[in-house]
Scaffold this motif. Sequence first.
Motif, PDB file in Angstrom:
ATOM      1  N   UNK A  26       0.748  -1.113  -0.048  1.00  0.00           N
ATOM      2  CA  UNK A  26      -0.197   0.150   0.050  1.00  0.00           C
ATOM      3  C   UNK A  26       0.925   1.250   0.025  1.00  0.00           C
ATOM      4  N   UNK A 165      -2.267  -7.750 -12.122  1.00  0.00           N
ATOM      5  CA  UNK A 165      -2.641  -6.415 -12.105  1.00  0.00           C
ATOM      6  C   UNK A 165      -1.330  -5.570 -12.296  1.00  0.00           C
ATOM      7  N   UNK A 221     -12.195  14.551 -12.433  1.00  0.00           N
ATOM      8  CA  UNK A 221     -10.918  14.184 -13.383  1.00  0.00           C
ATOM      9  C   UNK A 221     -11.623  13.443 -14.682  1.00  0.00           C
ATOM     10  N   UNK A 242     -12.726   8.397 -12.243  1.00  0.00           N
ATOM     11  CA  UNK A 242     -12.203   7.826 -10.939  1.00  0.00           C
ATOM     12  C   UNK A 242     -13.025   6.328 -10.681  1.00  0.00           C
ATOM     13  N   UNK A 243     -14.441   6.929 -10.699  1.00  0.00           N
ATOM     14  CA  UNK A 243     -15.482   5.713 -10.441  1.00  0.00           C
ATOM     15  C   UNK A 243     -15.998   4.815 -11.546  1.00  0.00           C
ATOM     16  N   UNK A 245     -14.247   2.772 -14.377  1.00  0.00           N
ATOM     17  CA  UNK A 245     -13.224   2.296 -15.319  1.00  0.00           C
ATOM     18  C   UNK A 245     -13.718   1.864 -16.737  1.00  0.00           C
ATOM     19  N   UNK A 252     -10.216  -4.976 -16.313  1.00  0.00           N
ATOM     20  CA  UNK A 252     -10.549  -3.516 -16.362  1.00  0.00           C
ATOM     21  C   UNK A 252      -9.728  -2.449 -16.267  1.00  0.00           C
ATOM     22  N   UNK A 254      -8.332   1.120 -14.779  1.00  0.00           N
ATOM     23  CA  UNK A 254      -8.775   2.200 -13.913  1.00  0.00           C
ATOM     24  C   UNK A 254      -7.893   3.567 -14.002  1.00  0.00           C
ATOM     25  N   UNK A 256      -6.040   5.853 -12.063  1.00  0.00           N
ATOM     26  CA  UNK A 256      -5.435   5.871 -10.705  1.00  0.00           C
ATOM     27  C   UNK A 256      -4.840   7.216 -10.367  1.00  0.00           C
ATOM     28  N   UNK A 393      -4.324   1.751 -14.467  1.00  0.00           N
ATOM     29  CA  UNK A 393      -4.182   0.435 -13.540  1.00  0.00           C
ATOM     30  C   UNK A 393      -4.834  -0.524 -14.273  1.00  0.00           C
ATOM     31  N   UNK A 395      -6.402  -4.562 -14.385  1.00  0.00           N
ATOM     32  CA  UNK A 395      -6.621  -5.255 -13.435  1.00  0.00           C
ATOM     33  C   UNK A 395      -7.480  -6.434 -13.970  1.00  0.00           C
ATOM     34  N   UNK A 397      -9.489  -9.818 -12.755  1.00  0.00           N
ATOM     35  CA  UNK A 397      -9.940 -10.445 -11.431  1.00  0.00           C
ATOM     36  C   UNK A 397     -11.045 -11.412 -11.449  1.00  0.00           C
TER      37      UNK A 397
ATOM     38  N   UNK B 144     -13.098  13.630  -6.564  1.00  0.00           N
ATOM     39  CA  UNK B 144     -13.542  12.608  -7.563  1.00  0.00           C
ATOM     40  C   UNK B 144     -13.892  11.501  -6.981  1.00  0.00           C
ATOM     41  N   UNK B 145     -12.913  10.755  -6.390  1.00  0.00           N
ATOM     42  CA  UNK B 145     -13.017   9.310  -5.865  1.00  0.00           C
ATOM     43  C   UNK B 145     -14.499   9.276  -5.030  1.00  0.00           C
ATOM     44  N   UNK B 147     -17.187  10.404  -5.951  1.00  0.00           N
ATOM     45  CA  UNK B 147     -18.570  10.857  -6.815  1.00  0.00           C
ATOM     46  C   UNK B 147     -18.869   9.616  -7.221  1.00  0.00           C
ATOM     47  N   UNK B 148     -19.799   8.982  -6.594  1.00  0.00           N
ATOM     48  CA  UNK B 148     -20.588   7.600  -6.903  1.00  0.00           C
ATOM     49  C   UNK B 148     -21.569   7.667  -6.190  1.00  0.00           C
ATOM     50  N   UNK B 225     -17.970  -1.022  -4.291  1.00  0.00           N
ATOM     51  CA  UNK B 225     -17.468   0.290  -4.629  1.00  0.00           C
ATOM     52  C   UNK B 225     -15.955   0.207  -4.758  1.00  0.00           C
ATOM     53  N   UNK B 228     -14.785  -0.802  -8.111  1.00  0.00           N
ATOM     54  CA  UNK B 228     -15.333   0.367  -9.273  1.00  0.00           C
ATOM     55  C   UNK B 228     -14.072   1.462  -9.081  1.00  0.00           C
ATOM     56  N   UNK B 229     -13.761   1.965  -8.085  1.00  0.00           N
ATOM     57  CA  UNK B 229     -12.780   2.877  -7.575  1.00  0.00           C
ATOM     58  C   UNK B 229     -11.242   2.815  -7.624  1.00  0.00           C
ATOM     59  N   UNK B 231      -9.805  -0.280  -8.071  1.00  0.00           N
ATOM     60  CA  UNK B 231      -9.597  -1.449  -8.972  1.00  0.00           C
ATOM     61  C   UNK B 231      -9.224  -2.632  -8.031  1.00  0.00           C
TER      62      UNK B 231
END
Lengths: 462, 298
Positions: A26, A165, A221, A242-243, A245, A252, A254, A256, A393, A395, A397, B144-145, B147-148, B225, B228-229, B231
């Motif tokens: 992380x 990934x 963005x 961002x939400x 992808x 998928x 993304x 990032x 990114x 991925x 999965x 933005x992260x 906004x869902x 979520x 989707x946000x 990955x």
Amino acid sequence: MRTALILLLLLGIASIPGSIFPQRTQSPLKVREYFDDDPAGAKWLDRFYLFDVYGSPWFSAIYLLLFISLVGCVLPRSFHYFKEIFKAPPEAPSLLNTMEGFQVSPASLERAEAWLKKNRFRISKTGDSIAAEKGYLRETGNLLFHLSLIVVLLGIAGSSVFGMRGEAIVNVGERFINTPTNYDNLTPGRFFSLGSLPTFTIRVDNFSATYDRKTTQALDYELKVTTKESLDSSEVNQIVKVNKPLTFGSTRVYLQANGYSPLVTVRDSEGLVKFEGPVPFLPQDSNLSSIGAIKVPDMEPQIGFVSSFFPTAARDEVRGGFSTFPDLLDPRLLLSVWKGDLKMDDGVPQSIYRIDTTDMERIGLWALSIGESYSFEVGSITFNGVVPWVNLQVVSDPGKQYALIGSILAITGLLISLFIRQRRIWVREVGGKLEIAGLALNKLPGLEDEIGKMIQELGDQK
Amino acid sequence: VSQSDWAYISNDLIYVALALYALSFLSYTYETAFSLRANKISGDKHLDRSITTKSRKVASIVFLLATASLTLAVIARGISAERIPLGNMYEYSITGAMTFALAYLIIGLKFDLSWLGLPSSILILLILGSAITLLYRPSAPLVPALQSSWLVIHVSSAILSGGIFLLSNTVAGAYLWLDRIERKGERGEFAKRLPSLESLDQLSYRLVAFVFPLWTFAVISGAIWAEAAWGRYWGWDPKETWSFITWILFASYLHARVTAGWKGRKAAWLCLIAGSSYLFNYVYINVWGSGRHTYSGL
């Protein structure tokens, strides 16, 4: 059962250190800081995998044991439940007055039986007593919940073994083709074959970020791309957020992160172009103050520019140069020019954002605005402009559907097992009267009211 | 009325709610103190008790008004930002306090919870007070992260679960306290007014059993979520880790009650431990922790 529960608790406890110590997966930078601050301590922590808790052997061991114990406990239980579902209710205990909701009714046994049948109880009759049970669905819910936990665990395992990934930084205007060499970093699962990467391409057409002028917070963005499923399929225009992808089959993509790539041209003393193009810089803060390295191995001697980039440049005594806004309001490129050996040929992988200047000598220091040039000892550099870059990114999965289906089934099973009342009612004829009592198997309230209602309705029928 | 006006209205309503909760708290205290004193000298059967009933009534009406004001404050905050007010810790706290108060009022329709008025008003005062002083952030659009549409689903189910976990913990705490008193001897004058141990035990269990599936849903919707946000649906982010731990602890609690027949003291302790892991996740991870659940300062 108890073993599985203890292992589940153990898994919970084992996951705590991962939320206390920084994890490599992380925040690798924080782990590095830890090593810099306290090398000896960090080394010891590392010996116990405390920076890789969730991939450590001991964590995997608990996980595997839990899995085995769940299988070992749930499967025999399933047979048990399965048999239980079809089983007749057990005979009335000898002393009914010690059970729940004990009452006496003057009605007859036949009438009680009719009432129980009408209310869809399962009945078994022996001599002068009746045993009745209702709410068998609860056991089914119980079973469903535990079986779906196994599905969830299988899904998670499948994701890490059959998935992949990877990340790639792509400048606006460039194209990303999904092949292993185009990744900046790629982690395939153990059984993922790199040959099976789907051959899609993504051209990054435009990236726009909007920021709040007052708080500098990002508001939106938006990434515009042109994609192709495979090399010979038609082009599709898509928007990534961002939400939101991109999806290619089970893979998928993304959005990032984003940053800036200054466009530079480096010439030698004769004016020959030795390097030209965008160089991605690494953002250091929310206002996108960035650091980067421009390496020109083709010059003699080799030249490296240790650089900083500020989209909206400002300066003060304490911090030196920094950026006050993430948008390109007053872009400035700071360069410190080094000559010597870039050590790019000795096979050791290097960071693209940093230069090892131990065997180099600094020959210049300057700040450029767009369109300006700077001449140093053996050549010149021109700052032509800036393009944004995005970090894609990718991925794959394949386990996630199973994890999702498992979770939905688990929650359904949970609801059933918590809220369906499973209860038994016993009726026995004693001296011309009926003794009635019951047992609430999952301790949900309502049994006494039900027996009361039964007695009342039996009385009404008279 | 402009957006920033709505933000001011929301802030003013929060202060009004704080004042009203404080008033309600005072009336509850007055009622308790008076009835304790009254009971002490209650050799005299003709003592006029109307004042206790009256102050209890006043306290619960003021509590209702305070909750109305708080609810309006949350709505006004939402209007000012043109979104659900769950974007940062301040908004999460005021919405959480509202959920707690509403849960108290709604469950109070079915069970007599007036004995919980005093601790509940203290808790709400603490949450709101710390929210407006320590956690306050001006009303702003979402990053933005966030906004869902999952924000509404995930965060509101998490917060609703939190409110009810807190309530079940308050009940479990009351259980343990009364249990200690009963083991020493008779209940005192104050404790006499509280429900029986048995019913507290049942209530705390029922609250957890009711809200546990919702908490499971909060965790799962978070995973959907995150897929989707970010990955990945699960990445052992500190907040994810602690919601998992909370889930395990409450699952063990339910298991212990249903299959192992735990009840009473042991169960109440387990309930408190599980509830504090939720609280730890909320306070510690948000304020001192790291990870991807930290947005816009707090």
